[in-house]
Design a protein around this motif. Structure first.
Motif, mmCIF file in Angstrom:
data_model
loop_
_atom_site.group_PDB
_atom_site.id
_atom_site.type_symbol
_atom_site.label_atom_id
_atom_site.label_comp_id
_atom_site.label_asym_id
_atom_site.label_seq_id
_atom_site.Cartn_x
_atom_site.Cartn_y
_atom_site.Cartn_z
ATOM 1 N N LYS A 13 -27.890 36.047 63.979
ATOM 2 C CA LYS A 13 -26.979 37.113 63.699
ATOM 3 C C LYS A 13 -27.659 38.297 64.748
ATOM 4 O O LYS A 13 -28.867 38.600 64.995
ATOM 5 C CB LYS A 13 -26.959 37.716 62.488
ATOM 6 C CG LYS A 13 -26.340 36.873 61.550
ATOM 7 C CD LYS A 13 -26.220 37.596 60.226
ATOM 8 C CE LYS A 13 -25.524 36.415 59.176
ATOM 9 N NZ LYS A 13 -25.131 37.178 58.069
ATOM 10 N N SER A 14 -26.638 39.250 65.256
ATOM 11 C CA SER A 14 -27.003 40.288 66.174
ATOM 12 C C SER A 14 -27.896 41.413 65.580
ATOM 13 O O SER A 14 -28.846 41.821 66.242
ATOM 14 C CB SER A 14 -25.743 40.999 66.414
ATOM 15 O OG SER A 14 -24.958 40.105 67.374
ATOM 16 N N GLN A 17 -31.438 40.086 65.732
ATOM 17 C CA GLN A 17 -31.836 40.206 67.193
ATOM 18 C C GLN A 17 -32.379 41.448 67.640
ATOM 19 O O GLN A 17 -33.332 41.872 68.135
ATOM 20 C CB GLN A 17 -30.710 39.546 68.097
ATOM 21 C CG GLN A 17 -30.470 37.907 68.021
ATOM 22 C CD GLN A 17 -29.560 37.778 69.244
ATOM 23 O OE1 GLN A 17 -29.793 37.845 70.430
ATOM 24 N NE2 GLN A 17 -28.180 37.160 68.582
ATOM 25 N N ILE A 45 -24.613 42.248 72.517
ATOM 26 C CA ILE A 45 -25.765 43.048 72.787
ATOM 27 C C ILE A 45 -25.701 43.305 74.351
ATOM 28 O O ILE A 45 -25.960 42.448 75.138
ATOM 29 C CB ILE A 45 -27.118 42.453 72.398
ATOM 30 C CG1 ILE A 45 -27.042 42.195 70.616
ATOM 31 C CG2 ILE A 45 -28.188 43.272 72.492
ATOM 32 C CD1 ILE A 45 -28.161 41.276 70.069
ATOM 33 N N TRP A 101 -23.366 46.205 70.690
ATOM 34 C CA TRP A 101 -24.451 46.762 70.146
ATOM 35 C C TRP A 101 -25.164 47.365 71.379
ATOM 36 O O TRP A 101 -24.836 46.676 72.724
ATOM 37 C CB TRP A 101 -25.571 46.001 69.675
ATOM 38 C CG TRP A 101 -25.280 45.659 68.309
ATOM 39 C CD1 TRP A 101 -24.525 44.317 68.025
ATOM 40 C CD2 TRP A 101 -25.809 45.893 67.325
ATOM 41 N NE1 TRP A 101 -24.834 44.507 66.493
ATOM 42 C CE2 TRP A 101 -25.418 45.235 66.027
ATOM 43 C CE3 TRP A 101 -26.774 47.088 67.003
ATOM 44 C CZ2 TRP A 101 -25.769 45.553 64.618
ATOM 45 C CZ3 TRP A 101 -27.227 47.234 65.796
ATOM 46 C CH2 TRP A 101 -26.755 46.692 64.449
#
Length: 117
Positions: A13-14, A17, A45, A101
């Motif tokens: 999942k972002s 990370q 991201i 992100w």
């Protein structure tokens, strides 16, 4: 045919990370800030790395379908750009996708904290 054998590995999942990158950078004394929160599960991201007088690079993750793997590329091309140019590139990408992100890193070596060593 078993469709599970044809599926790629699950993607981290972002948000996980991002949290890992901030923690790893902090342990190395590298200032890192989340400047825009995106989709916690699957948001793209962008990593803006500010190298001081040498400029900025922006990394983004791409998928290589032939190799069936993720890898990091430079949105800014081969050479660093001025910070204002980097910010314009990020604003353009965010205007297309609000779930992005943006992680900002200060590192004179222009390293991506999310890329494998």
């Amino acid at each position: 045919m078993n469709i599970l054998n044809n599926m790629s590995e699950p993607r981290l999942k972002s948000i996980l990370q991002i949290q890992a990158a901030v923690l790893a950078s902090s342990k190395k004394g590298i200032p890192t800030t989340v400047v825009k929160r995106g989709d916690p599960d699957a948001g793209i991201i962008l990593v803006k790395v500010f190298g001081g007088s040498i400029g900025c690079v922006i990394f983004y993750q791409s998928y290589d379908f032939q190799e069936d793997r993720l890898y990091w590329s430079r949105l800014t091309g081969d050479k660093p750009v001025e910070e204002a140019e980097a910010d314009k590139l990020i604003a353009r990408e965010v205007s297309f996708d609000q779930d992005i992100w943006v992680l900002e890193v200060e590192d004179k070596l222009l390293r991506n904290p999310l890329a494998p060593d």
